[in-house]
Design a protein around this motif. Structure first.
Motif, PDB file in Angstrom:
ATOM      1  N   ARG A   2      94.476  74.021  27.934  1.00  0.00           N
ATOM      2  CA  ARG A   2      92.677  74.368  27.946  1.00  0.00           C
ATOM      3  C   ARG A   2      92.392  74.999  29.188  1.00  0.00           C
ATOM      4  NH1 ARG A   2      89.673  68.653  26.020  1.00  0.00           N
ATOM      5  NH2 ARG A   2      88.048  70.615  25.655  1.00  0.00           N
ATOM      6  N   PRO A   3      92.433  76.246  30.143  1.00  0.00           N
ATOM      7  CA  PRO A   3      92.691  76.267  31.415  1.00  0.00           C
ATOM      8  C   PRO A   3      90.745  76.127  31.889  1.00  0.00           C
ATOM      9  CG  PRO A   3      93.512  78.213  30.024  1.00  0.00           C
ATOM     10  CD  PRO A   3      92.974  77.351  28.775  1.00  0.00           C
ATOM     11  N   TRP A   4      90.503  76.048  30.887  1.00  0.00           N
ATOM     12  CA  TRP A   4      88.963  76.006  32.010  1.00  0.00           C
ATOM     13  C   TRP A   4      88.718  74.666  31.907  1.00  0.00           C
ATOM     14  CZ3 TRP A   4      89.948  80.489  29.673  1.00  0.00           C
ATOM     15  CH2 TRP A   4      89.009  81.462  30.489  1.00  0.00           C
ATOM     16  N   THR A   5      88.505  73.784  30.736  1.00  0.00           N
ATOM     17  CA  THR A   5      88.156  72.352  31.358  1.00  0.00           C
ATOM     18  C   THR A   5      90.035  71.497  31.815  1.00  0.00           C
ATOM     19  OG1 THR A   5      89.103  72.370  28.625  1.00  0.00           O
ATOM     20  CG2 THR A   5      86.801  72.270  29.386  1.00  0.00           C
ATOM     21  N   GLU A   6      91.117  72.232  31.700  1.00  0.00           N
ATOM     22  CA  GLU A   6      91.954  71.425  32.604  1.00  0.00           C
ATOM     23  C   GLU A   6      92.787  72.507  32.495  1.00  0.00           C
ATOM     24  OE1 GLU A   6      93.397  68.773  29.627  1.00  0.00           O
ATOM     25  OE2 GLU A   6      92.174  67.553  28.799  1.00  0.00           O
ATOM     26  N   PRO A   7      92.666  72.584  34.370  1.00  0.00           N
ATOM     27  CA  PRO A   7      93.074  73.680  34.164  1.00  0.00           C
ATOM     28  C   PRO A   7      94.484  73.240  35.161  1.00  0.00           C
ATOM     29  CG  PRO A   7      91.330  73.027  36.343  1.00  0.00           C
ATOM     30  CD  PRO A   7      91.315  72.278  35.042  1.00  0.00           C
ATOM     31  N   VAL A   8      94.641  72.389  35.978  1.00  0.00           N
ATOM     32  CA  VAL A   8      95.609  71.726  36.191  1.00  0.00           C
ATOM     33  C   VAL A   8      97.342  72.336  35.319  1.00  0.00           C
ATOM     34  CG1 VAL A   8      97.227  69.993  37.433  1.00  0.00           C
ATOM     35  CG2 VAL A   8      94.856  70.230  37.281  1.00  0.00           C
TER      36      VAL A   8
END
Length: 732
Positions: free
Chosen positions: A282-288
């Motif tokens: 989830r690149p936006w909500t969990e970018p790490v």
């Protein structure tokens, strides 16, 4: 009940913020064509940027799909999700910003259990070099991704297509859709009114126009992403009117998303995520976790994607590891990841070898075998030194953009003398030095004969530290180069020899074959010399305002390299529109034929924004052809109000029209349109006066060639400036 009688849902999928307004216009067009259809909007852009004022369908791509897929892939993923969720029957999918509607879409309504796809081509195209190339079909697929239909009960088909899009083995959205159409029940829409595009234009008034890369700022191009002249040209006035009418529905469909932190989800990022990421990312909500994948694999994927990088660093994890790591560091330092690198081979090329360091002559180095203005000057200087008996050698440098000369001179390709005059422009001098290192060295004097077309030059762009002197052919260029505060800048007027035209008559040139006794204005230019600077459009606009289509005069716009600069050429054709008395002719001619063509004109027009020299204007004057030209830049050394018609101009910032060549903050001229119109009318209405003006121009040129621009004066400059020793004996 037939498919068109069933309740139909239309999904307008919006790939990003720039497509919102075009999508609104598309929705209105669909509602006008089909008032009973239900239209739903689906967001397929950055999850954080969906406009809150719009009612969106509860469907769309996952965060992973949004980051890992290009715009057309995101649209298909969103459409597949919506089809699976709606459980309704037939659905027509349209991409907001990529398509425009102006009629019935009934042909896209699919029967139950089937999908309907729109073929890019309805019949085999000619085997030519127009764009899009048919070779693209293998990569992009044979059917459009911007318009298709799903029948009732096609949820399994949609699910299979969606999974195919994000599999690690990357395929384009079009190829995935084509494969789906081959494996599941489908039909191909053969209505020529559906799917007019850069590939085909089958109906005079298309019901659906597809243009996913359309740019409202460049409305003369249906697809500005092409790398070749267009298969479907908007130089056709009827097509241009259709596109202009539908333009409000187009634009913003090819948006590239940005991940948190501002990282652009370009091709390399997307490919890295598809190969090494998991659909649960989830690149936006969990970018790490996403950034971890990119940090580990991005450079390997970039190296794999780019042939130039693979060639430059064939073993990035072994023998080339150090150089490859240094390259990546520099790319990060520059805040860019360039797709191409400066070829390393240039330093290894086998240039001419130095055979002596004599001081009684000079090496002439430059574009002897290239069709360019600088190359023509080099050939002219060699001929002058031949006639004057000045010892010299000629060395051909071929690393330029221009085409080869048909009857290229044979070069010595040896460095016999300590002095070299180099006919390679300053912005190419760093590369030239790497290609021909033996030209340089202790005790060797280098003169750069440089041309520049505007009033400022960026010192970072030119290799002025590699020359001992800069020779400029006009006072305009000398003032510009003097600002570099480096080597001495000398105004050295080039010898003005009379041009030698071939024996081709006026009627033997295609655009003049039926001109008869009509008054013919001519414009000549090279697209590679920056079309906006040459400004042929100004001559076209002035001619259109000066004369009605059936009034009599003819305008011939003679260009070269239109196929290489096809976008600029298309814009030029769009300027012409439906005027039969304006002919654009893009053709390479031998120099003698080119002179004969100029000599066939009744007047030559150059409403340029800036010229370093304006050699073609001097050649026209030598041939007795009257000249209309902008009163600005290098050409004012060659003409005055008695020998030509000079058009006043306003000095304006270059702005974005300078493109890659000139800084936006620099200046050039905008010639006065009304003066140009009056000048055209003046000559056309007084042919005898035009002949007299041409004769005054010829006498003016002859006087310059006899005095300040004579061969003898030029040879004296070479002997004095370079301190040539010994008596002038022929050694060539």
């Amino acid at each position: 009940m037939s498919p068109t009688e069933q309740p139909v849902s239309v999904l307008v999928v919006v790939p990003g913020p720039a497509a919102v307004r075009p999508a609104d216009a598309l929705v209105r067009a669909v509602e006008t064509a089909h008032p009973s259809w239900q239209v739903l909007r689906v967001w397929a852009g950055d999850p954080d940027l969906a406009p809150a004022t719009v009612e969106w369908c509860d469907a769309g791509p996952t965060e992973f799909e949004a980051a890992a897929l290009p715009a057309d892939g995101r649209v298909l993923a969103a459409a597949c999700d919506a089809v699976g969720r709606l459980h309704v029957g037939p659905v027509v999918v349209l991409t907001g910003g990529a398509v425009a509607v102006d009629g019935s879409l009934g042909a896209l309504v699919a029967p139950a259990g089937e999908i309907v796809v729109v073929p890019r081509l309805l019949e085999p195209p000619p085997l030519d070099d127009l764009g899009p190339s048919t070779s693209r079909l293998a990569d992009d697929g044979r059917c459009s991704t911007a318009a298709l239909g799903f029948g009732a009960g096609t949820g399994d088909t949609a699910a299979w297509l969606r999974e195919t899009l994000t599999r690690p083995e990357s395929v384009s959205a079009g190829a995935a859709l084509e494969t789906t159409a081959a494996l599941f029940p489908s039909s191909w829409c053969d209505d020529p009114a559906i799917g007019a595009s850069a590939w085909r234009w089958g109906a005079d008034s298309p019901s659906l126009l597809e243009a996913p890369t359309f740019d409202p700022q460049r409305p003369w191009l249906l697809d500005p992403s092409l790398d070749a002249p267009p298969r479907v040209s908007l130089s056709d006035p009827a097509r241009r009117r259709v596109v202009d009418a539908l333009a409000s529905q187009l634009g913003g469909a090819d948006a590239v998303l940005r991940l948190p932190g501002g990282l652009t989800a370009d091709e390399t990022v997307r490919e890295t995520l598809r190969r090494f990421g998991q659909p649960t990312l989830r690149p936006w909500t969990e970018p790490v976790p996403t950034r971890s994948v990119l940090d580990e694999h991005f450079w390997d994927v970039l190296h794999d994607l780019e042939p130039d990088l693979r060639a430059a660093f064939p073993d990035p994890n072994g023998a080339d590891a150090g150089r490859w790591a240094a390259w990546t560091r520099q790319a990060v330092s520059d805040r860019r990841v360039p797709l191409l690198i400066e070829p390393l081979q240039s330093a290894e090329r086998n240039g001419p070898r130095r055979t002596a360091d004599r001081t009684d002559g000079v090496n002439l180095v430059g574009y002897f075998r290239r069709q360019s203005g600088v190359g023509e000057v080099a050939r002219r200087v060699a001929a002058v030194l031949d006639r004057a008996g000045v010892p010299h050698t000629t060395v051909g440098y071929d690393d330029g953009d221009g085409p080869g000369v048909a009857d290229a001179p044979e070069c010595d390709d040896r460095l016999e003398y300590a002095n070299s005059i180099v006919f390679v422009n300053g912005d190419q001098f760093d590369r030239f030095r790497r290609s021909m290192p033996d030209v340089f060295g202790p005790g060797r004097r280098i003169v750069g004969v440089w041309f520049w077309e505007i009033d400022t030059v960026d010192p970072d762009w030119v290799g002025h530290t590699h020359v001992d002197e800069i020779w400029s052919a006009t006072t305009f260029m000398a003032r510009t180069f003097a600002a570099l505060r480096g080597p001495e800048v000398v105004h050295v007027a080039l010898p003005m020899a009379d041009p030698t035209p071939s024996i081709r008559s006026r009627a033997e040139f295609a655009p003049l074959a039926s001109a008869g006794d009509r008054f013919v204005f001519g414009v000549v230019f090279d697209h590679l010399s920056v079309t906006h600077r040459k400004n042929p459009s100004a001559a076209i606009r002035a001619f259109r305002d000066a004369f009605a289509p059936d009034e009599g005069p003819l305008l011939v716009v003679k260009s070269i390299n239109g196929r290489r600069c096809w976008e600029e050429h298309e814009r030029l054709l769009a300027e012409v529109g439906d005027r039969p008395d304006i002919i654009v002719w893009d053709e390479h001619l031998p120099h003698a034929d080119h002179m004969a063509l100029i000599g066939s004109f009744d007047a030559l027009v150059s409403l340029h924004r800036s010229e370093g020299l304006g050699l073609h204007l001097a050649e026209a004057m030598a041939l007795g052809v009257p000249v209309i030209a902008t009163r600005y830049s290098g050409n004012v050394d060659l003409m005055d109000d008695e020998s030509s018609i000079l058009i006043d101009a306003e000095i304006v910032p270059i702005g974005p029209n300078g493109g890659w060549a000139y800084p936006a903050t620099a200046s050039w001229a905008e010639p006065d349109h009304h003066q140009a119109v009056d000048a055209l009318r003046r000559l056309a209405n007084d042919p005898a006066g035009a002949v007299e003006l041409g004769e005054r121009g010829r006498r003016h040129h002859a006087e310059l060639a006899r005095t300040t621009m004579s061969e003898a004066a030029f040879v004296d400059v070479i002997r004095h400036r370079l301190g040539l020793t010994g008596s002038p004996t022929t050694d060539h």
